[in-house]
Design a protein around this motif. Structure first.
Motif, short mmCIF file in Angstrom:
data_model
loop_
_atom_site.label_atom_id
_atom_site.label_comp_id
_atom_site.label_asym_id
_atom_site.label_seq_id
_atom_site.Cartn_x
_atom_site.Cartn_y
_atom_site.Cartn_z
N HIS A 1 -5.60 -13.28 5.66
CA HIS A 1 -6.91 -12.46 5.41
C HIS A 1 -7.03 -11.73 3.84
CE1 HIS A 1 -6.64 -12.10 9.83
NE2 HIS A 1 -7.81 -12.48 9.71
N LEU A 2 -7.96 -11.67 3.41
CA LEU A 2 -8.16 -11.12 2.07
C LEU A 2 -9.48 -10.10 2.59
CD1 LEU A 2 -8.14 -10.57 -0.88
CD2 LEU A 2 -9.93 -12.13 -1.26
N VAL A 3 -9.20 -8.78 2.26
CA VAL A 3 -10.30 -7.80 2.87
C VAL A 3 -10.60 -6.88 1.51
CG1 VAL A 3 -9.12 -7.58 4.84
CG2 VAL A 3 -8.58 -5.81 3.15
N MET A 4 -11.71 -6.36 1.31
CA MET A 4 -12.06 -5.30 0.50
C MET A 4 -12.57 -3.90 0.97
SD MET A 4 -16.01 -6.47 -0.61
CE MET A 4 -16.27 -4.64 -1.58
N ARG A 5 -12.14 -2.79 0.50
CA ARG A 5 -12.65 -1.75 0.84
C ARG A 5 -14.17 -1.33 0.71
NH1 ARG A 5 -13.47 3.75 -0.46
NH2 ARG A 5 -13.40 3.38 -2.76
N GLU A 6 -14.82 -0.67 1.70
CA GLU A 6 -16.25 -0.36 1.51
C GLU A 6 -16.07 1.05 2.13
OE1 GLU A 6 -19.87 -2.36 3.44
OE2 GLU A 6 -19.50 -3.15 1.44
N GLU A 7 -16.19 2.05 1.48
CA GLU A 7 -16.50 3.37 2.16
C GLU A 7 -15.11 3.79 2.97
OE1 GLU A 7 -18.72 5.64 1.08
OE2 GLU A 7 -19.66 4.11 0.02
N ILE B 1 -3.92 -0.40 1.10
CA ILE B 1 -5.09 0.34 -0.08
C ILE B 1 -4.86 1.69 -0.14
CG2 ILE B 1 -7.28 0.52 -0.30
CD1 ILE B 1 -7.83 -2.14 0.97
N LEU B 2 -4.94 2.27 0.74
CA LEU B 2 -4.54 3.70 0.87
C LEU B 2 -3.24 4.23 0.35
CD1 LEU B 2 -6.29 4.88 4.06
CD2 LEU B 2 -7.26 5.15 1.76
N ALA B 3 -2.29 3.54 0.33
CA ALA B 3 -1.18 3.78 -0.30
C ALA B 3 -1.06 3.76 -1.73
CB ALA B 3 0.14 2.77 -0.02
N ILE C 1 1.53 -7.93 8.33
CA ILE C 1 2.11 -7.55 7.02
C ILE C 1 1.16 -7.80 5.91
CG2 ILE C 1 3.42 -9.73 6.55
CD1 ILE C 1 5.40 -8.22 5.29
N ALA C 2 0.92 -6.48 5.18
CA ALA C 2 -0.16 -6.71 4.03
C ALA C 2 0.49 -5.81 2.87
CB ALA C 2 -1.20 -5.69 4.82
N ALA C 3 -0.19 -6.14 1.87
CA ALA C 3 -0.06 -5.82 0.42
C ALA C 3 -1.43 -5.50 -0.21
CB ALA C 3 0.82 -6.74 -0.29
N ALA C 4 -1.40 -4.54 -1.14
CA ALA C 4 -2.67 -4.23 -1.72
C ALA C 4 -2.68 -4.87 -3.05
CB ALA C 4 -2.49 -2.59 -2.26
N ILE C 5 -3.82 -5.17 -3.50
CA ILE C 5 -3.89 -5.81 -4.79
C ILE C 5 -4.58 -5.08 -5.78
CG2 ILE C 5 -5.08 -7.74 -5.74
CD1 ILE C 5 -5.59 -9.03 -3.08
N PRO C 6 -3.54 -4.29 -6.75
CA PRO C 6 -4.05 -3.24 -7.53
C PRO C 6 -4.78 -3.83 -8.68
CG PRO C 6 -1.73 -3.63 -7.82
CD PRO C 6 -2.15 -4.45 -6.54
N ARG D 1 -4.78 1.19 -8.87
CA ARG D 1 -5.46 1.64 -7.68
C ARG D 1 -5.91 0.15 -6.85
NH1 ARG D 1 -8.08 6.75 -6.39
NH2 ARG D 1 -9.45 6.42 -4.83
N ALA D 2 -6.21 0.30 -5.60
CA ALA D 2 -6.60 -1.28 -5.11
C ALA D 2 -7.91 -0.87 -4.14
CB ALA D 2 -5.46 -1.52 -3.91
N SER D 3 -8.63 -1.75 -4.37
CA SER D 3 -9.90 -2.06 -3.58
C SER D 3 -9.80 -3.36 -2.67
CB SER D 3 -11.05 -2.22 -4.39
OG SER D 3 -11.43 -1.13 -5.09
#
Length: 259
Positions: free
Chosen positions: A104-110, A147-149, A205-210, A215-217
């Motif tokens: 999966h690829l996700v993006m943060r929204e609010e 992302i929050l990390a 298992i997930a990893a942020a894309i900074p 910072r990651a979105s």
């Protein structure tokens, strides 16, 4: 001495601009001359041109030069025009083929994450419930935790206070302090886990894309039934996941640091 060619001038201008971008408090012409090896008259001439276009700013009182806000404006245009899914598609497909699991690829929204791309083996008998456009809270997903990390704890606390924290499953973390401890663990490991916190029977298992600032979105994950992802396999998936993440981050102009 002959005037430098246009290419040489560009190289020198970029050397100065990159030095200013790395500098926290700005630099004088003398400091820039010493760092780049350029003559002070050349530095002054190039800086004057960049100041005129807004790429560099000069403090009249101190004669210190800083990178200008024009760079941020252009950076905003670049980010707005990036085709994130297009850049991530090939690395995700390779990761899906390598693991045989759903990527999966996700993006943060609010306060949520939104699934924006999914790679799933058509031959797999077990299908993930996720779908493109589906939303989930940041706090109960591996991608959200990843992302929050990348945020400071003060901002995480503010988001936690603004969220309606509820139990999606019996495994959802409901304590703010326990959640902050979990994020500290994510920062140490370099990846996040979702242990049935969002959906029973599913682990990921997930990893942020900074981005360039760290910072990651966006975030990337490998998801599968619990029976497919015991701890031993999680350990083997870490490398391929982070390699795919690094490839996407590089394409987006960001950078990563391995734990």
């Amino acid at each position: 001495m002959a005037e430098p060619t246009s290419v040489q001038s560009l190289d020198r201008a970029f050397d100065l601009l990159e030095a200013l971008c790395r500098s926290r408090g700005g630099m004088t012409i003398g400091a820039l001359s010493a760092e780049t090896g350029l003559h002070k008259s050349t530095v002054h001439r190039l800086l004057s041109s960049m100041c005129a276009r807004g790429y560099v700013q000069r403090d009249a009182a101190t004669s210190i030069y800083r990178a200008g806000m024009r760079l941020c404006e252009l950076g905003g245009y670049i980010m707005d025009n990036l085709d994130v899914v297009g850049l991530a598609r090939a690395p995700m497909e390779r990761l899906g083929c390598l693991t045989g699991e759903t990527v999966h690829l996700v993006m943060r929204e609010e306060r949520d994450i939104v699934y924006i791309h999914k790679v799933e083996d058509s031959q797999c008998a077990i299908r993930m419930f996720s779908r493109i456009g589906m939303r989930r809270p940041l706090y109960c997903t591996g991608v959200g935790k990843a992302i929050l990390a990348t945020w400071p704890d003060s901002e995480v606390r503010a988001l936690w206070a603004d969220s309606r924290v509820t139990a999606w499953t019996a495994h959802t973390i409901l304590s703010e302090e326990a959640f902050l401890c979990e994020l500290a663990r994510v920062r140490q490991l370099g990846y996040a886990l979702d242990d049935e916190e969002n959906e029973l029977g599913v682990r990921c298992i997930a990893a942020a894309i900074p981005d360039y600032s760290g910072r990651a979105s966006y975030a990337l994950s490998v998801s599968a039934p619990v029976s497919h992802l015991p701890d031993a396999r999680i350990a083997t998936l870490r490398g391929p996941l982070l390699a795919a993440r690094d490839e996407i981050a590089a394409a987006l102009g960001g950078g990563t640091r391995r734990a």
